[in-house]
Design an enzyme around this catalytic site. Structure first.
Site, PDB file in Angstrom:
ATOM      1  N   GLY A  52       5.752   3.546  -0.501  1.00  0.00           N
ATOM      2  CA  GLY A  52       6.889   2.644  -0.361  1.00  0.00           C
ATOM      3  C   GLY A  52       8.032   3.230   0.442  1.00  0.00           C
ATOM      4  N   GLY A  79       1.859   6.478  -5.301  1.00  0.00           N
ATOM      5  CA  GLY A  79       0.747   6.530  -4.351  1.00  0.00           C
ATOM      6  C   GLY A  79       0.651   5.311  -3.469  1.00  0.00           C
ATOM      7  N   ASP A 100       2.757   9.810   6.473  1.00  0.00           N
ATOM      8  CA  ASP A 100       2.137   8.484   6.533  1.00  0.00           C
ATOM      9  C   ASP A 100       3.094   7.408   7.042  1.00  0.00           C
ATOM     10  OD1 ASP A 100       3.760   8.470   4.318  1.00  0.00           O
ATOM     11  OD2 ASP A 100       2.278   7.632   2.943  1.00  0.00           O
ATOM     12  N   LYS A 109       1.094   0.290   0.808  1.00  0.00           N
ATOM     13  CA  LYS A 109      -0.295   0.472   1.219  1.00  0.00           C
ATOM     14  C   LYS A 109      -1.096   1.023   0.039  1.00  0.00           C
ATOM     15  CE  LYS A 109      -0.127   5.284   2.749  1.00  0.00           C
ATOM     16  NZ  LYS A 109      -0.706   5.813   1.486  1.00  0.00           N
TER      17      LYS A 109
END
Length: 277
Positions: A100, A97, A135, A8
């Site tokens: 993964g 960042g 996340d 992302k």
């Protein structure tokens, strides 16, 4: 069973305030990107999880890998869960960042749920994922979302702000730790009172560079000038918008869809290019 956990990017990232639990409240837009790892899971007769890994080397013991931990988490709640062989081909760099590792864990949960008919719905899978990382839950529905809280409060978007643009991801050899990124960060509580990120990205992309900001750039760029140079290089080659993703070290840039990313930029970046579409 094989799947392809994607990464992302963060479109905008505001650090609003420090919480009493030591974490920080954030506001960011999470967007899935088709740069992927490969994860294969198959049942085995023996108990437990036999985890192996190839591709980009991960410097941790197999039992500390987040995919192994995802299996252990479900095993605690489903004692009947059979043993598995799990192999991860790592293509998404860490310290980048891009989330993964979080994606790998979320896909492992989804695959185990499907492979062994555990009957977990999306909400339950999100709950398990959130316990593995702030996340991780994003990668269960895996769709554009406004992320708030510590990144665990997700509100799905009804549009993808970067649809219709060419996307470039590039990363220097630098890696950035979360601790390093937060060192000396300036909090921006006032950002919660102004226009939301969702409102800002509905404006023309030509306005984003001044309004859709990543607060971590202020601490990371002085420590890692190579990341700042990447962003500058993309903008000088015609990017409509460029930003660091998350706490770094990846920079992403958006270009007009009707023209290819300049070859001169790709040549300048060389092996730093992770993804270009």
């Amino acid at each position: 069973m094989k799947s392809f956990p994607n990464c992302k990017i963060n479109l905008g990232l505001r650090v609003l305030r420090k919480r009493t639990d030591g974490y920080h409240d954030l506001s960011s837009i999470f967007l899935p990107v088709p740069l992927c790892d490969e994860l294969e899971i198959e049942p085995m007769a023996e108990e437990g999880c036999l985890f192996t890994q190839s591709g980009i080397a991960i410097d941790c013991a197999p039992e500390l890998n987040i995919c192994f931990r995802a299996y252990q988490l479900l095993k605690e709640h489903f004692p009947q869960l059979p043993g598995v062989r799990m192999h991860l081909v790592k293509n998404i760099p860490f310290g980048a960042g891009l989330g993964g590792g979080s994606s790998d864990a979320a896909f492992a949960l989804k695959m185990l749920n499907q492979l062994f008919s555990l009957g977990l719905n999306q909400s339950q899978l999100c709950s398990y994922a959130a316990s593995l990382g702030a996340d991780c839950a994003f990668f269960i529905p895996n769709q554009p979302a406004l992320a708030q809280g510590i990144g665990d409060q997700l509100t799905p978007l009804d549009f993808n702000p970067i649809e219709g643009f060419r996307l470039l991801l590039a990363k220097p050899s630098d890696s950035v730790s979360t601790r390093e990124a937060y060192s000396g960060i300036t909090l921006h509580p006032e950002a919660a009172q102004g226009p939301s990120l969702v409102q800002l990205v509905r404006h023309p992309i030509q306005q984003w560079q001044a309004t859709v900001v990543n607060d971590f750039e202020q601490t990371v760029f002085p420590l890692h000038p190579a990341i700042a140079e990447l962003k500058k290089l993309c903008l000088s080659h015609g990017a409509l918008y460029a930003s660091m993703s998350g706490s770094g070290a990846t920079v992403f840039a958006l270009f007009p869809q009707h023209s290819p990313v300049p070859q001169s930029l790709l040549q300048s970046l060389g092996s730093q290019v992770l993804f270009c579409q």
